[in-house]
Each structure stands twice: as C-alpha cells, then as structure tokens.
Design a protein around this motif. Structure first.
Motif, mmCIF file in Angstrom:
data_model
loop_
_atom_site.group_PDB
_atom_site.id
_atom_site.type_symbol
_atom_site.label_atom_id
_atom_site.label_comp_id
_atom_site.label_asym_id
_atom_site.label_seq_id
_atom_site.Cartn_x
_atom_site.Cartn_y
_atom_site.Cartn_z
ATOM 1 N N VAL A 41 -38.273 6.188 4.725
ATOM 2 C CA VAL A 41 -37.216 6.934 4.028
ATOM 3 C C VAL A 41 -37.568 8.399 4.141
ATOM 4 C CG1 VAL A 41 -36.008 7.322 1.872
ATOM 5 C CG2 VAL A 41 -36.799 5.028 2.447
ATOM 6 N N ARG A 64 -36.708 12.666 4.012
ATOM 7 C CA ARG A 64 -35.960 13.768 3.416
ATOM 8 C C ARG A 64 -36.084 14.949 4.353
ATOM 9 N NH1 ARG A 64 -36.531 15.265 -2.597
ATOM 10 N NH2 ARG A 64 -34.380 15.836 -2.167
ATOM 11 N N VAL A 84 -31.976 19.005 1.716
ATOM 12 C CA VAL A 84 -30.958 18.259 0.974
ATOM 13 C C VAL A 84 -30.675 18.907 -0.368
ATOM 14 C CG1 VAL A 84 -30.364 15.998 0.049
ATOM 15 C CG2 VAL A 84 -31.654 16.166 2.165
ATOM 16 N N ASP A 85 -31.660 19.560 -0.950
ATOM 17 C CA ASP A 85 -31.486 20.182 -2.262
ATOM 18 C C ASP A 85 -30.816 21.537 -2.179
ATOM 19 O OD1 ASP A 85 -32.726 17.982 -3.327
ATOM 20 O OD2 ASP A 85 -34.730 18.881 -3.150
ATOM 21 N N LYS A 103 -26.993 9.424 -4.897
ATOM 22 C CA LYS A 103 -27.443 9.971 -3.618
ATOM 23 C C LYS A 103 -26.853 9.153 -2.489
ATOM 24 C CE LYS A 103 -31.854 11.804 -5.348
ATOM 25 N NZ LYS A 103 -33.323 11.825 -5.168
ATOM 26 N N HIS A 104 -26.765 9.789 -1.327
ATOM 27 C CA HIS A 104 -26.220 9.150 -0.145
ATOM 28 C C HIS A 104 -27.273 9.157 0.957
ATOM 29 C CE1 HIS A 104 -22.644 10.277 -2.425
ATOM 30 N NE2 HIS A 104 -22.002 9.312 -1.749
ATOM 31 N N TYR A 105 -27.272 8.113 1.782
ATOM 32 C CA TYR A 105 -28.245 7.949 2.842
ATOM 33 C C TYR A 105 -27.538 7.509 4.109
ATOM 34 C CZ TYR A 105 -31.766 8.087 -0.868
ATOM 35 O OH TYR A 105 -32.545 8.467 -1.921
ATOM 36 N N GLU A 124 -31.936 10.753 3.969
ATOM 37 C CA GLU A 124 -31.079 11.237 2.882
ATOM 38 C C GLU A 124 -30.055 12.222 3.439
ATOM 39 O OE1 GLU A 124 -31.388 13.236 -1.589
ATOM 40 O OE2 GLU A 124 -33.210 12.672 -0.472
ATOM 41 N N LYS A 143 -26.079 14.474 2.825
ATOM 42 C CA LYS A 143 -25.243 15.215 1.874
ATOM 43 C C LYS A 143 -23.829 14.659 1.891
ATOM 44 C CE LYS A 143 -27.230 19.806 1.291
ATOM 45 N NZ LYS A 143 -27.039 19.780 -0.144
#
Length: 445
Positions: free
Chosen positions: A37, A39, A81-82, A112-114, A129, A131
C-alpha cells in the motif's frame, strides 16, 4: 442381421469415450494478494467524475499544487495526497475544465480512495492512495476578468447602489421585489465608468430573439376581442352593415323557413274585426293591434308572434332545475300544449336554440334574453321602452340594460320625477356600442 444384445453399433472413427486429458487455460489466479500500500510523494493518481459533462478523451490537464509551507509544524514531509491539487485544461475551443477536490454529501470525513494495480501473472495487487476530484466546465466567453475594487465602485450606477441599500436595510417585501426585478432583468453590458449601453451578449440576444418569436405569434387585442364576442350568448350581428335594419336580420337570427311558418292570420283577423287578442305578455299586448292591422308590417308581426312563443317557452315551458341558476324543459307533449298553436318545426327550433339535452343553463338564459331584446328592437323600430319587456322577463332594470348593451344598444333615462314619469329608452343605432374586453391590472407587489 442385428446384434442380439440390443446395443447399437458405433460408427467407424467414433471415439469410445471422452478424452482423459484436460485443457489448461491461461487464466489469472483465483485470488489476489495485496503486496503493498503506497502513498505517493508526488503526482498522485486521480479518481475524477464529471457530472453532466462529456469530457473528450484527448483532453490534456495541467496540474497545480500548493507549495510547502516555510515553517512546518511537523518534522515529517507532507505527502502528495495530503496537498491541495488542482487540474485545469484550456485545450477545448470554447470550454475551460477545472478539477477540484469536493467532499461528497453524506460521506464520512475520513473516506479515502485507492487505485489498484493488478498483475495477472503473479496475482499480486499494488494499492496506491488516490485523490477524489470533480471536473467542472465553464464557458470561456462568460468568464469576466478580475476587476479591482475601484473599478467595481466606478461601474456601479445609482440604481445599483439603491438596490444594495434596499437589500441591506429594506423590508422583506422590498427585498422580494428587488430579487424579482433582478431575476427578470436583461441588462446590456456596460463599459466601466460609461453609462451608455455597449452591446448585448449572445445569451441575452438569443433570449430576446426567442421572446420576439413567441410574441409575434400572440393574438392581438382585436383578435382576442373577436374571440370573446363570438363566445358571447348574443345573436349574430352583421357588423359590416351600413343600415341599422341590416344588423340583425330576422331571416338570419331566426331563419327564413321558420319565420314563414309562424302563424299570424289569426291575429290579423281578430285585429281587423276589433276582437280582443289574449297574450301572456304586456309587451306584445301593447303592440299587437297596431302591427296586425298594418299590411306593410308582416315581418314585424311574425317576429312579434315568434317572440311571444319564446317568452312562453321561458315562463311556462321550463321549470326551475335542481342546480341553482338552471331550468328544466317540460315534456314534449306539455311543451306543445304551452306553445299552441305553434307548428312542430317552430317548437323544435326554440327548444334546440335555447336548451341543451332538456336543460336551460345560464348561457341559454342569457341567449334568450338578448334575442328578446333584438326582437323588441325590430318590432319597435330600434327604439324600445324597456318597462314592459323587463316585467315580462321578470328581471331587474340593471339586467335589462346590460342585455341591451350586449347587443350594441344604449339605454338612457328619459323624463324626471318632477314630470311624473321616468322611462328607460333603449336605442339601437350605428355605430353599435358593445362592451369592451376588460383589462385586468397586474397585482401590485
């Protein structure tokens, strides 16, 4: 000869059974295993939706991301992502597309979307991850350049300032009126500081063209008045006539065939022998002897006799109905007895003209009243004392005046109380004076 065992013999070349080997298909694994996973630190994947839009596949977006703050409160670097991300495209010929992050309604704050990348050979799944963004479109011609506060103040007119004051300090009723005026207004574009209109944009021009096309097909005031006149319960008038005798022709409003069937010989003989003629109408009784002895007034005498049948039909041939304002026609045998000695054709003509399915409604009553007013004008040479006719029809003076007005006549009060007698005289003369269509004023807001 057939085999005694009863089994069918197989054909040559037919296999004895199913093949034992199974075909191996190159299919992916039945299960997938999440290997990692991630980011991303830059350029995160985007899951975008475009409600109400169809975005071209060849559209290219440019990404814009906010810079890192100089003084960060945390020691750890901020992931991509942030960070706030914006996508913008001007590749379309007339539309600008902008993608922004919008929080969906009713969603959880930590949703959240992945995006998953699946390898069918190994069966591994890499999750990244992403947006969640929404793409909106805007017409480029509608976008106005940003103006400074000084330009906005210069552009404001006195009416706009008054509107702002009304919106700020006005009552609820005043604010509602201002909002409706703003919604219904189509104002041309103005140059800053210039009070003269410059041009109308394409949207306003298209709206004005559509309004013009619709209003061009609307009926004029004269056409509306003609439709209203045709729907009124009045005899058909010849508005193109140059003589008052030709406006209401008895051969047209009664019919020449029906008029010739009206019996008048009995009245003529009794009038010549000076015998009394019994009629249930004060208007007819006051005129029958003078008209019946005049050989040149045959048409007027037929109209007078037909008018007597119509009054008898209303008073004795109908009874009050169950609904208020309506009357019910009696049976055919009773109607023949009431209208005797009228021929059957005359009785049917009166019944069909002033009733419908045995019912006399308000429309038929008004039609009967206006016909009686026209008959009275023909009999009295278009100048009628309305007293006797008012008493025969059992209506008020105001109602009889209105019925004469509906056929184009004018009613005037002649005489005075000092002279001992007042009479309401109805005159029918050219040009006719019909009631005009009443214009309803708009409600004040």
């Amino acid at each position: 000869m057939g085999d005694g065992s009863g089994k069918k013999r197989k054909r040559d070349g037919e296999s004895a059974g199913k093949p034992k080997k199974k075909v191996v298909l190159d299919a992916p694994a039945a299960t997938a295993k999440v290997s990692s996973v991630l980011r991303p630190k830059s350029c995160p994947p985007v899951v975008a939706t475009a409600p109400g839009l169809e975005i071209p596949k060849t559209l290219v977006f440019h990404s814009y991301q906010s810079k890192d703050e100089a003084r960060t409160k945390t020691k750890h670097p901020k992931h991509a992502v942030d960070k706030e991300l914006l996508l913008h495209s001007t590749a379309h010929r007339s539309l600008d597309y902008t993608a922004r992050e919008e929080e969906p309604r009713g969603s959880k704050p930590l949703l959240k979307h992945y995006v998953g990348i699946y390898d069918p050979k190994t069966g591994k799944l890499d999750v990244v991850e992403a947006k969640k963004m929404v793409v909106r479109g805007q017409v480029r011609a509608k976008q106005l350049p940003t103006a400074s506060a000084e330009d906005i103040r210069t552009r404001q007119t006195m009416m706009e300032r008054k509107t702002d004051l009304g919106q700020t300090f006005g009552t609820k009723k005043a604010k509602k009126a201002i909002r409706e005026n703003v919604l219904n207004a189509i104002a041309p574009e103005r140059k800053p500081g210039d009070g003269s209109p410059t041009k109308i944009d394409n949207a306003a021009r298209a709206m004005l063209d559509s309004v013009g096309a619709l209003t061009s097909q609307m009926a004029t005031r004269e056409e509306l008045q003609a439709v209203v006149d045709d729907a009124k319960p009045v005899p058909k008038a010849n508005l193109a006539a140059t003589d008052i005798q030709d406006v209401y022709d008895p051969d047209v409003i009664i019919g020449s065939d029906i008029l010739n069937l009206v019996p008048i010989r009995e009245w003529q003989e009794k009038a010549r022998h000076k015998e009394g003629i019994q009629v249930p109408s004060r208007f007819i009784a006051a005129r029958v002897n003078a008209i019946a002895t005049n050989d040149d007034a045959v048409t007027r005498l037929r109209v007078l006799r037909y008018m007597g049948f119509v009054i008898l039909f209303y008073l004795a041939g109908t009874k009050p109905g169950k609904q208020q304002g309506t009357r019910r026609v009696v049976s055919r045998d009773q109607l023949r007895e009431v209208l005797s000695p009228a021929p059957e054709a005359v009785i049917e003509n009166i019944r069909r003209k002033f009733s419908d399915a045995g019912m006399v409604r308000k429309y038929h009553i008004d039609l009967l009243m206006t016909h009686c007013c026209v008959f009275a004008c023909i009999v009295d040479n278009f100048e009628v004392d309305t007293e006797n006719l008012r008493d025969d029809l059992r209506i008020s003076q105001t109602s009889i005046n209105q019925f004469f007005h509906e056929i184009g006549g004018r009613v005037k009060l002649v005489g005075s109380k000092a002279q001992g007698r007042q009479a309401h005289i109805a005159r029918l003369a050219l040009p006719l004076d019909f009631p005009k269509q009443r214009l309803i004023a708009p409600r004040r807001k």
